[in-house]
Design a protein around this motif. Sequence first.
Motif, mmCIF file in Angstrom:
data_model
loop_
_atom_site.group_PDB
_atom_site.id
_atom_site.type_symbol
_atom_site.label_atom_id
_atom_site.label_comp_id
_atom_site.label_asym_id
_atom_site.label_seq_id
_atom_site.Cartn_x
_atom_site.Cartn_y
_atom_site.Cartn_z
ATOM 1 N N VAL A 1 31.694 30.322 43.788
ATOM 2 C CA VAL A 1 32.820 29.499 44.038
ATOM 3 C C VAL A 1 33.775 29.186 42.274
ATOM 4 N N LEU A 2 32.970 29.137 41.362
ATOM 5 C CA LEU A 2 33.709 28.975 40.021
ATOM 6 C C LEU A 2 33.549 30.750 39.332
ATOM 7 N N VAL A 3 32.607 30.842 39.950
ATOM 8 C CA VAL A 3 32.581 32.317 39.281
ATOM 9 C C VAL A 3 33.875 33.330 39.784
ATOM 10 N N TRP A 4 33.683 32.914 41.455
ATOM 11 C CA TRP A 4 35.408 34.198 42.082
ATOM 12 C C TRP A 4 36.920 32.742 41.777
ATOM 13 N N LEU A 5 37.097 32.340 41.293
ATOM 14 C CA LEU A 5 37.928 31.636 41.232
ATOM 15 C C LEU A 5 38.058 31.807 39.548
ATOM 16 N N ASN B 1 36.677 39.915 29.604
ATOM 17 C CA ASN B 1 36.199 40.372 30.780
ATOM 18 C C ASN B 1 35.052 41.262 30.651
ATOM 19 N N LEU B 2 34.419 41.379 29.542
ATOM 20 C CA LEU B 2 33.179 41.798 29.192
ATOM 21 C C LEU B 2 32.407 40.354 29.492
ATOM 22 N N VAL B 3 32.387 39.813 28.504
ATOM 23 C CA VAL B 3 31.735 38.470 29.103
ATOM 24 C C VAL B 3 31.312 37.657 30.697
ATOM 25 N N HIS B 4 32.329 37.874 30.570
ATOM 26 C CA HIS B 4 32.918 37.195 32.171
ATOM 27 C C HIS B 4 32.276 37.883 32.798
ATOM 28 N N ASP B 5 32.545 39.024 33.143
ATOM 29 C CA ASP B 5 31.844 40.306 33.664
ATOM 30 C C ASP B 5 30.080 39.917 33.446
ATOM 31 N N LEU B 6 29.332 39.694 32.860
ATOM 32 C CA LEU B 6 28.418 40.261 32.200
ATOM 33 C C LEU B 6 27.490 39.188 32.564
ATOM 34 N N ALA B 7 27.829 38.177 31.823
ATOM 35 C CA ALA B 7 27.456 36.721 31.619
ATOM 36 C C ALA B 7 27.586 35.989 32.472
ATOM 37 N N LEU B 8 28.890 35.606 33.503
ATOM 38 C CA LEU B 8 29.023 34.730 34.387
ATOM 39 C C LEU B 8 29.070 35.467 36.116
ATOM 40 N N VAL C 1 27.305 39.379 36.799
ATOM 41 C CA VAL C 1 26.150 39.536 36.701
ATOM 42 C C VAL C 1 24.763 38.071 36.698
ATOM 43 N N GLY C 2 24.676 37.296 36.523
ATOM 44 C CA GLY C 2 24.576 35.708 35.809
ATOM 45 C C GLY C 2 23.797 35.283 37.383
ATOM 46 N N LEU C 3 25.173 34.822 37.067
ATOM 47 C CA LEU C 3 25.095 33.956 38.157
ATOM 48 C C LEU C 3 25.140 34.401 39.648
ATOM 49 N N TYR C 4 26.183 35.720 39.596
ATOM 50 C CA TYR C 4 25.128 36.101 41.517
ATOM 51 C C TYR C 4 24.011 36.765 41.382
ATOM 52 N N ALA D 1 27.597 41.527 42.056
ATOM 53 C CA ALA D 1 26.759 41.161 41.565
ATOM 54 C C ALA D 1 26.016 42.784 40.550
ATOM 55 N N CYS D 2 26.691 43.486 41.731
ATOM 56 C CA CYS D 2 26.060 45.394 41.032
ATOM 57 C C CYS D 2 27.555 45.388 40.441
ATOM 58 N N LEU D 3 29.042 44.922 41.270
ATOM 59 C CA LEU D 3 30.325 45.443 40.974
ATOM 60 C C LEU D 3 29.776 44.572 39.581
ATOM 61 N N TYR D 4 29.829 42.961 39.872
ATOM 62 C CA TYR D 4 30.432 42.856 38.573
ATOM 63 C C TYR D 4 29.540 43.461 36.341
ATOM 64 N N LEU D 5 28.405 44.142 37.474
ATOM 65 C CA LEU D 5 27.562 44.986 36.179
ATOM 66 C C LEU D 5 27.944 46.195 36.536
ATOM 67 N N PHE D 6 29.484 47.097 37.016
ATOM 68 C CA PHE D 6 30.209 48.163 37.075
ATOM 69 C C PHE D 6 30.838 47.986 35.852
ATOM 70 N N SER D 7 31.515 47.003 36.272
ATOM 71 C CA SER D 7 32.662 46.590 35.605
ATOM 72 C C SER D 7 32.804 45.982 34.238
ATOM 73 N N GLY D 8 31.341 45.185 33.821
ATOM 74 C CA GLY D 8 30.969 45.392 33.017
ATOM 75 C C GLY D 8 30.888 46.122 31.525
ATOM 76 N N LEU D 9 30.130 47.019 32.596
ATOM 77 C CA LEU D 9 29.485 48.222 32.014
ATOM 78 C C LEU D 9 30.602 49.114 31.344
ATOM 79 N N TYR D 10 31.749 49.323 32.267
ATOM 80 C CA TYR D 10 33.220 49.350 32.287
ATOM 81 C C TYR D 10 33.948 48.781 30.869
ATOM 82 N N CYS D 11 34.336 48.189 31.032
ATOM 83 C CA CYS D 11 34.570 46.978 29.912
ATOM 84 C C CYS D 11 33.513 47.379 28.379
ATOM 85 N N LEU D 12 32.080 47.242 28.635
ATOM 86 C CA LEU D 12 31.499 47.678 27.554
ATOM 87 C C LEU D 12 31.320 49.068 26.942
#
Length: 170
Positions: free
Chosen positions: A62-66, A94-101, A103-106, A148-159
Amino acid sequence: PPAVPPPPGPPTRGSLSLHRAYLRSPLGLLRLGQLALGAAFWVTVAAHKYEGAAHFALFAAVLVWLLTLALFGLSLLGRWALVPWLGSRWLFTNLVHDLALGVGLYAAATGIMGYKAEQRSYCNLPGYSQRCLYSAYLSASICGGITACLYLFSGLYCLSRRCRDERDII
């Protein structure tokens, strides 16, 4: 160091308008998928009886979704410059949100729900008459893994955008 101006957004107008280029971009499409599958994850967990570590999994989802909903809304409206300190670093935010929160939390929530599904695998047998949470936990873990995979892809896109010295999310 000198203050870095925020990345340019769409032209500002008096009324709110959608930033359609963002919606058609890879990051915008990934955000839509993250929101849909993230909601499926936490609705599946919340709709069934849960205990123990599943509380953390639900909280994390819920935290990551919000937070994702807030990032998506601000990006869609082109109003990230209004966010103090983070608006000038929107791509990095966006990069930190995707990779740290994301991918990590999901990943943690997926692991928890997968473990809980494994604990309940005995009730998946034919003829078992008691209420079984196996399918709910398994569904949640599958949704969480894909999210989690979608967050990894968006994090890699931002990176990749950041490595090319681009400062905008599109």
